[in-house]
Design a protein around this motif. Sequence first.
Motif, PDB file in Angstrom:
ATOM      1  N   GLU A 147     -26.002  10.315  12.398  1.00  0.00           N
ATOM      2  CA  GLU A 147     -25.721   8.947  11.916  1.00  0.00           C
ATOM      3  C   GLU A 147     -26.763   8.135  12.764  1.00  0.00           C
ATOM      4  OE1 GLU A 147     -22.426   5.903  10.583  1.00  0.00           O
ATOM      5  OE2 GLU A 147     -21.692   7.908  10.830  1.00  0.00           O
ATOM      6  N   HIS A 148     -26.367   8.052  14.100  1.00  0.00           N
ATOM      7  CA  HIS A 148     -27.124   7.118  15.018  1.00  0.00           C
ATOM      8  C   HIS A 148     -28.170   7.998  16.016  1.00  0.00           C
ATOM      9  CE1 HIS A 148     -25.028   3.951  13.033  1.00  0.00           C
ATOM     10  NE2 HIS A 148     -24.001   4.424  13.423  1.00  0.00           N
ATOM     11  N   PRO A 149     -29.327   8.486  15.612  1.00  0.00           N
ATOM     12  CA  PRO A 149     -30.089   9.450  16.627  1.00  0.00           C
ATOM     13  C   PRO A 149     -30.351   8.826  17.769  1.00  0.00           C
ATOM     14  CG  PRO A 149     -31.249   9.090  14.690  1.00  0.00           C
ATOM     15  CD  PRO A 149     -29.816   8.305  14.282  1.00  0.00           C
ATOM     16  N   PHE A 150     -30.831   7.327  17.410  1.00  0.00           N
ATOM     17  CA  PHE A 150     -31.155   6.670  18.719  1.00  0.00           C
ATOM     18  C   PHE A 150     -30.065   6.458  19.877  1.00  0.00           C
ATOM     19  CE2 PHE A 150     -34.418   5.512  15.808  1.00  0.00           C
ATOM     20  CZ  PHE A 150     -35.477   6.019  16.564  1.00  0.00           C
ATOM     21  N   ARG A 151     -28.794   6.420  19.220  1.00  0.00           N
ATOM     22  CA  ARG A 151     -27.665   6.511  20.115  1.00  0.00           C
ATOM     23  C   ARG A 151     -27.383   7.619  20.941  1.00  0.00           C
ATOM     24  NH1 ARG A 151     -25.385   3.049  22.644  1.00  0.00           N
ATOM     25  NH2 ARG A 151     -25.442   1.591  20.964  1.00  0.00           N
TER      26      ARG A 151
ATOM     27  N   THR B 242     -27.846   7.600  24.969  1.00  0.00           N
ATOM     28  CA  THR B 242     -26.552   8.209  25.944  1.00  0.00           C
ATOM     29  C   THR B 242     -26.881   9.397  26.800  1.00  0.00           C
ATOM     30  OG1 THR B 242     -25.028   7.728  24.130  1.00  0.00           O
ATOM     31  CG2 THR B 242     -24.414   9.360  25.645  1.00  0.00           C
TER      32      THR B 242
ATOM     33  N   GLN C 288     -40.749   5.064  12.863  1.00  0.00           N
ATOM     34  CA  GLN C 288     -39.842   4.345  11.974  1.00  0.00           C
ATOM     35  C   GLN C 288     -40.267   3.018  11.901  1.00  0.00           C
ATOM     36  OE1 GLN C 288     -35.573   4.286  12.654  1.00  0.00           O
ATOM     37  NE2 GLN C 288     -35.548   6.439  12.417  1.00  0.00           N
TER      38      GLN C 288
ATOM     39  N   VAL D  35     -33.056  -5.301  17.491  1.00  0.00           N
ATOM     40  CA  VAL D  35     -31.881  -4.343  17.365  1.00  0.00           C
ATOM     41  C   VAL D  35     -31.500  -3.912  18.682  1.00  0.00           C
ATOM     42  CG1 VAL D  35     -31.200  -2.066  16.363  1.00  0.00           C
ATOM     43  CG2 VAL D  35     -32.706  -3.671  14.967  1.00  0.00           C
TER      44      VAL D  35
ATOM     45  N   LEU E 214     -30.130  -1.460  20.171  1.00  0.00           N
ATOM     46  CA  LEU E 214     -30.206  -0.072  20.676  1.00  0.00           C
ATOM     47  C   LEU E 214     -31.637   0.158  20.908  1.00  0.00           C
ATOM     48  CD1 LEU E 214     -28.993   2.652  21.042  1.00  0.00           C
ATOM     49  CD2 LEU E 214     -28.823   2.897  18.690  1.00  0.00           C
ATOM     50  N   HIS E 215     -32.644  -0.186  19.877  1.00  0.00           N
ATOM     51  CA  HIS E 215     -34.041  -0.162  20.003  1.00  0.00           C
ATOM     52  C   HIS E 215     -34.571  -0.997  21.032  1.00  0.00           C
ATOM     53  CE1 HIS E 215     -33.897   0.390  15.297  1.00  0.00           C
ATOM     54  NE2 HIS E 215     -33.360   1.321  15.847  1.00  0.00           N
TER      55      HIS E 215
END
Length: 88
Positions: free
Chosen positions: A18-22, A26, A54, A71, A73-74
């Motif tokens: 669902e959130h690959p960048f998370r 991590t 992306q 964003v 996270l980005h």
Amino acid sequence: LANTLYHWIQTGDVGGAEHPFRLYLTVIDIFLAAGRHQEARQLVEEAVRRLEEQAGRISDPAVRRSFLEQVPLHRAIRERAAQVGISG
């Protein structure tokens, strides 16, 4: 857990997450804290590459810039890239 996530990322299965960048962030942070800088750098390179892929699909320059910079996270991934000496 970090090793399991790292293996999952390395096998290329994170696209379904669902959130690959998370996941990337991590594991990057765990590896940096543990002194595993080479592995962290490899993950940062991969995360930046995926993030730029992306962003490259966004035709509007202002929206693309917002995607990369606004964003949280980005932005954090790009900050880690600068931290390990990768321009991204």
